[in-house]
Design a protein around this motif. Structure first.
Motif, short mmCIF file in Angstrom:
data_model
loop_
_atom_site.label_atom_id
_atom_site.label_comp_id
_atom_site.label_asym_id
_atom_site.label_seq_id
_atom_site.Cartn_x
_atom_site.Cartn_y
_atom_site.Cartn_z
N VAL A 17 2.42 -31.21 -26.56
CA VAL A 17 1.75 -30.34 -27.53
C VAL A 17 1.76 -28.92 -26.96
O VAL A 17 1.98 -28.72 -25.77
CB VAL A 17 0.30 -30.80 -27.80
CG1 VAL A 17 0.27 -32.23 -28.32
CG2 VAL A 17 -0.56 -30.68 -26.54
N PRO A 18 1.51 -27.91 -27.79
CA PRO A 18 1.51 -26.53 -27.28
C PRO A 18 0.42 -26.31 -26.24
O PRO A 18 -0.68 -26.87 -26.33
CB PRO A 18 1.24 -25.70 -28.55
CG PRO A 18 1.69 -26.55 -29.68
CD PRO A 18 1.39 -27.96 -29.27
N ASP A 19 0.72 -25.49 -25.25
CA ASP A 19 -0.28 -25.11 -24.25
C ASP A 19 -1.38 -24.29 -24.91
O ASP A 19 -1.12 -23.49 -25.82
CB ASP A 19 0.36 -24.26 -23.15
CG ASP A 19 1.31 -25.05 -22.27
OD1 ASP A 19 1.35 -26.29 -22.41
OD2 ASP A 19 2.01 -24.42 -21.45
N PRO A 20 -2.63 -24.47 -24.47
CA PRO A 20 -3.72 -23.65 -25.03
C PRO A 20 -3.62 -22.22 -24.55
O PRO A 20 -3.11 -21.93 -23.46
CB PRO A 20 -4.97 -24.34 -24.50
CG PRO A 20 -4.53 -24.98 -23.22
CD PRO A 20 -3.10 -25.41 -23.45
N ILE A 29 -9.29 -20.99 -19.69
CA ILE A 29 -8.31 -22.08 -19.68
C ILE A 29 -8.49 -22.84 -18.38
O ILE A 29 -8.52 -22.25 -17.30
CB ILE A 29 -6.87 -21.56 -19.79
CG1 ILE A 29 -6.70 -20.68 -21.04
CG2 ILE A 29 -5.90 -22.74 -19.83
CD1 ILE A 29 -6.94 -21.38 -22.35
N VAL A 30 -8.63 -24.16 -18.51
CA VAL A 30 -8.85 -25.02 -17.35
C VAL A 30 -7.69 -26.00 -17.21
O VAL A 30 -7.30 -26.65 -18.19
CB VAL A 30 -10.18 -25.78 -17.48
CG1 VAL A 30 -10.36 -26.79 -16.34
CG2 VAL A 30 -11.36 -24.81 -17.50
N GLU A 142 -3.31 -31.91 -20.08
CA GLU A 142 -3.07 -31.20 -18.82
C GLU A 142 -3.86 -29.90 -18.73
O GLU A 142 -4.21 -29.46 -17.63
CB GLU A 142 -1.57 -30.94 -18.67
CG GLU A 142 -0.76 -32.21 -18.48
CD GLU A 142 0.72 -31.95 -18.30
OE1 GLU A 142 1.31 -32.54 -17.37
OE2 GLU A 142 1.29 -31.16 -19.09
N PHE A 143 -4.14 -29.29 -19.88
CA PHE A 143 -4.93 -28.06 -19.92
C PHE A 143 -5.86 -28.10 -21.13
O PHE A 143 -5.59 -28.80 -22.11
CB PHE A 143 -4.03 -26.81 -20.03
CG PHE A 143 -3.13 -26.59 -18.84
CD1 PHE A 143 -3.56 -25.80 -17.77
CD2 PHE A 143 -1.86 -27.15 -18.79
CE1 PHE A 143 -2.73 -25.59 -16.67
CE2 PHE A 143 -1.03 -26.95 -17.70
CZ PHE A 143 -1.47 -26.17 -16.64
N ILE A 144 -6.95 -27.33 -21.06
CA ILE A 144 -7.88 -27.25 -22.17
C ILE A 144 -8.44 -25.84 -22.29
O ILE A 144 -8.71 -25.19 -21.27
CB ILE A 144 -9.03 -28.27 -22.01
CG1 ILE A 144 -9.96 -28.26 -23.23
CG2 ILE A 144 -9.81 -28.04 -20.71
CD1 ILE A 144 -11.00 -29.38 -23.21
#
Length: 390
Positions: A17-20, A29-30, A142-144
């Protein structure tokens, strides 16, 4: 990035999915280092949570390392900080946030009109839990992106592992809140329905607050064994009548506090009324299965407390309200205002009063998430709590 996404009942996928990206000055961004599958995520997996869309990123028990910070959050966070992220998204400034009721935040749900149509008003936005609650991408990824990052995340002190603090994101504060709602002063008997992860946290929290006895109700052997190891009296609802056992243990008075840590999907084989609930929900004549709530009300002593921390979504049938009002029972319930509890519970962990990692039975990479959803849902392989490592 990789993330777990929902594509319908029983269909979770690990896909790209796209990176935030930062969308507001108060965002961060974490990079996720640990996340978990929550019991309430199983309601999504089972297709009973409205407002889900295909491809939604799920998950709300998340922690990790800050990799980017907006200017509005820079006074509280910096790149490299290890943080735990509350599942409730809260602005810190509105009427409810100022009173410590962070789960009632008036600003954080951009889709509040959808929630208002269903519930009469809107609670706070939540990570990974339907568009009714904001449609925020969750943390099984992987990121949020973390909105209001100057209010939500709590920094992790040196020397604590991910496993010790991850559950500050939800299940530890939720379980503790349930015990706290029971007004424990010391010497009470507390009955807890559901020995899943939240119930396990309630058991230990009740003892931590001074309860003399905890009665833990479930039927899964591994869960009952974990509850017994904490000092609880265990009751297998398939082997004996729960109400009668509680009355015997309390000499006919009832439990001082009763905690419903099950919610809308109670076991359909527990009794005749639970089976009827299952028929109603299967035929769209009902939205939830409240067998546990009925039993908790009947099992509570006069002027006791029933604390509801399991998730319900709609309308409940055949609730014994006459019992509750005629016997002076107080009913307390809420989505957890996680931010309110974080400093206190972090201190308990630092001091060694409790190590929440006891509940973990499975640790795996994110790719294994879809299979572990099924394992957790079906209570296979002794699965009580899953931690994923992106």
């Amino acid at each position: 990035m990789k993330a777990l996404t929902w594509h319908g009942k029983g269909d979770m996928r690990c896909e790209s999915v796209p990176d935030p990206k930062l969308q507001d000055a108060r965002d961060a961004i974490v990079k996720v280092t640990s996340c978990a599958i929550c019991g309430s995520d199983l309601h999504i997996y089972d297709g009973v949570i409205p407002g889900m869309e295909h491809g939604d990123v799920v998950g709300h028990e998340t922690m990790g390392e800050v990799v980017e910070v907006g200017s509005g959050a820079a006074s509280k966070l910096k790149v490299g900080d290890r943080v735990v992220i509350p599942f409730t998204i809260s602005c810190g400034e509105c009427f409810f946030c100022r009173q410590g009721y962070f789960s009632g935040c008036e600003r954080s749900n951009p889709n509040r009109e959808m929630a208002t149509k269903l519930w009469g008003n809107s609670p706070a936005g939540l990570f990974g839990y339907s568009h009714i609650l904001g449609g925020f991408p969750g943390g099984q990824a992987e990121f949020i992106r973390v909105p209001y990052a100057d209010v939500g995340p709590i920094k992790v002190p040196e020397g604590l592992s991910d496993e010790q603090v991850l559950f500050l994101s939800d299940i530890f504060p939720t379980g503790y809140m349930g015990a706290e709602m029971c007004n424990i002063k010391g010497g009470e008997t507390i009955a807890i329905w559901g020995c899943g992860p939240v119930g396990q946290m309630s058991i230990r929290s009740a003892f931590l607050l001074g309860a003399e006895r905890v009665i833990a109700i479930d039927t899964v052997p591994e869960r009952l064994a974990m509850a017994k190891a904490a000092g609880a009296i265990t009751v297998d609802f398939h082997a004996e009548d729960v109400y009668e056992r509680i009355m015997k243990l309390t000499r006919g008075r009832g439990a001082d506090g009763c905690i419903d840590a099950v919610g809308s999907e109670a076991d359909a084989t527990a009794s005749a009324d639970s089976l009827l609930d299952r028929v109603k929900t299967a035929t769209f004549l009902g939205t939830d299965r409240p067998h546990v709530l009925r039993q908790a009300i009947h099992s509570c002593r006069n002027f006791g407390v029933v604390a509801i921390i399991g998730v319900y979504g709609g309308f409940l049938d055949k609730i014994p309200f006459g019992s509750a009002i005629n016997r002076g029972i107080t009913m307390k319930m809420s989505q957890t205002s996680v931010q309110h509890y974080l400093p206190k519970l972090m201190d308990h962990i630092v001091k060694g009063d409790i190590d929440p990692s006891f509940v973990i039975t499975h640790t795996a990479p994110l790719d294994d998430g879809p299979d572990l959803y099924k394992t957790f849902r079906d209570k296979k392989d002794g699965c009580i709590k899953v931690v994923l490592k992106p």
